[in-house]
Write a protein that holds these residues in place. Structure first.
Motif, PDB file in Angstrom:
ATOM      1  N   ILE A  20       0.858  -1.190   0.000  1.00 48.31           N
ATOM      2  CA  ILE A  20       0.000   0.000   0.000  1.00 48.31           C
ATOM      3  C   ILE A  20       0.889   1.232   0.000  1.00 48.31           C
ATOM      4  CG2 ILE A  20      -1.598   1.377   1.391  1.00 48.31           C
ATOM      5  CD1 ILE A  20      -2.935  -1.248   2.201  1.00 48.31           C
ATOM      6  N   ASP A  21       1.953   1.241   0.792  1.00 50.46           N
ATOM      7  CA  ASP A  21       2.867   2.383   0.805  1.00 50.46           C
ATOM      8  C   ASP A  21       3.507   2.549  -0.587  1.00 50.46           C
ATOM      9  OD1 ASP A  21       2.392   3.089   3.419  1.00 50.46           O
ATOM     10  OD2 ASP A  21       4.164   2.050   4.224  1.00 50.46           O
ATOM     11  N   GLU A  26       3.554   5.196  -5.546  1.00 49.08           N
ATOM     12  CA  GLU A  26       3.371   5.134  -6.997  1.00 49.08           C
ATOM     13  C   GLU A  26       2.213   6.043  -7.417  1.00 49.08           C
ATOM     14  OE1 GLU A  26       2.449   1.641 -10.068  1.00 49.08           O
ATOM     15  OE2 GLU A  26       3.838   1.045  -8.477  1.00 49.08           O
ATOM     16  N   LEU A  27       1.139   6.015  -6.587  1.00 45.25           N
ATOM     17  CA  LEU A  27      -0.021   6.862  -6.845  1.00 45.25           C
ATOM     18  C   LEU A  27       0.375   8.335  -6.742  1.00 45.25           C
ATOM     19  CD1 LEU A  27      -3.103   6.975  -7.379  1.00 45.25           C
ATOM     20  CD2 LEU A  27      -3.410   6.995  -4.916  1.00 45.25           C
ATOM     21  N   GLU A  28       1.161   8.648  -5.745  1.00 45.88           N
ATOM     22  CA  GLU A  28       1.613  10.031  -5.579  1.00 45.88           C
ATOM     23  C   GLU A  28       2.488  10.427  -6.768  1.00 45.88           C
ATOM     24  OE1 GLU A  28       4.213  12.393  -2.393  1.00 45.88           O
ATOM     25  OE2 GLU A  28       2.732  11.022  -1.506  1.00 45.88           O
ATOM     26  N   SER A  29       3.332   9.510  -7.200  1.00 48.38           N
ATOM     27  CA  SER A  29       4.176   9.756  -8.350  1.00 48.38           C
ATOM     28  C   SER A  29       3.305   9.979  -9.588  1.00 48.38           C
ATOM     29  CB  SER A  29       5.131   8.584  -8.533  1.00 48.38           C
ATOM     30  OG  SER A  29       5.774   8.656  -9.766  1.00 48.38           O
ATOM     31  N   LYS A  30       2.283   9.115  -9.694  1.00 49.24           N
ATOM     32  CA  LYS A  30       1.357   9.252 -10.837  1.00 49.24           C
ATOM     33  C   LYS A  30       0.599  10.572 -10.731  1.00 49.24           C
ATOM     34  CE  LYS A  30       2.130   5.324 -12.859  1.00 49.24           C
ATOM     35  NZ  LYS A  30       2.748   5.213 -14.135  1.00 49.24           N
ATOM     36  N   ASN A  31       0.174  10.946  -9.488  1.00 49.21           N
ATOM     37  CA  ASN A  31      -0.514  12.228  -9.300  1.00 49.21           C
ATOM     38  C   ASN A  31       0.396  13.397  -9.701  1.00 49.21           C
ATOM     39  OD1 ASN A  31      -3.046  11.430  -8.506  1.00 49.21           O
ATOM     40  ND2 ASN A  31      -2.583  11.414  -6.306  1.00 49.21           N
ATOM     41  N   GLU A  32       1.670  13.282  -9.314  1.00 43.83           N
ATOM     42  CA  GLU A  32       2.610  14.335  -9.701  1.00 43.83           C
ATOM     43  C   GLU A  32       2.745  14.388 -11.226  1.00 43.83           C
ATOM     44  OE1 GLU A  32       6.414  13.958  -7.779  1.00 43.83           O
ATOM     45  OE2 GLU A  32       5.525  14.171  -5.777  1.00 43.83           O
TER      46      GLU A  32
END
Length: 179
Positions: A20-21, A26-32
């Motif tokens: 999950i982390d 990865e989600l944060e990276s994708k959001n960026e």
């Protein structure tokens, strides 16, 4: 449950938390990445808008230039028409000049012919004048001779008449003395 299964579950939970982390990162990276892409998209939209504005301005400018060129083409046609009219006028004037030149040459030739005729007539008249003067001189000479002869004849007649008059006077004197 057993400690092992609990440890397994904890381990699995840690694994899942790690996943999950990892997925969060990865989600944060994708959001960026999405934010960067949104910013890039906004930038592209702004550039597109600027390009569209520039294109519209260019199109308006080109339309204005086309209208100007159309106006110029129309003015050129008008000028060409005026030039053609002027060329026609020049051709007409040249033909008039040529006609005048021909007429002038013809008149000059006629005048030269008439001048030659007048000169010939003048020469003939001078010859006639000379002939008349010569005849008049001859007549004057003849008249002078006739006059001289008449004068001589008259002198002779006068002398003869004087002599006759003297004779008659003598006769008259004789007759008057005898009577």
């Amino acid at each position: 449950m057993s400690q092992e299964s609990l440890d397994d579950l904890k381990y699995e939970l840690e694994l899942k938390n790690a996943e999950i982390d990892e997925l969060s990162m990865e989600l944060e990276s994708k959001n960026e990445e999405i934010n960067k892409l949104k910013l890039y998209s906004t930038k592209l939209k702004y550039e597109k808008k600027n390009l569209e504005d520039k294109l519209d301005t260019k199109i308006d400018y080109d339309k204005a230039r086309i209208n100007e060129l159309d106006d110029l083409a129309e003015k050129i046609k008008e000028k060409e028409s005026i030039i053609e009219d002027k060329q026609d006028q020049v051709k007409y004037l040249r033909s008039l000049i040529d006609d005048y030149k021909k007429q002038l040459n013809s008149n000059t030739e006629n005048l030269e012919i008439q001048l030659k005729k007048i000169s010939k007539t003048y020469e003939d008249l001078l010859k006639q004048k000379d002939a008349i003067i010569q005849k008049q001189d001859e007549q004057i000479d003849n008249l002078i001779k006739s006059k001289e002869e008449i004068i001589k004849s008259n002198k002779t007649s006068v002398i003869s008449l004087k002599l006759q008059n003297e004779k008659y006077q003598e006769i008259i004197d004789k007759l008057t003395k005898t009577n």
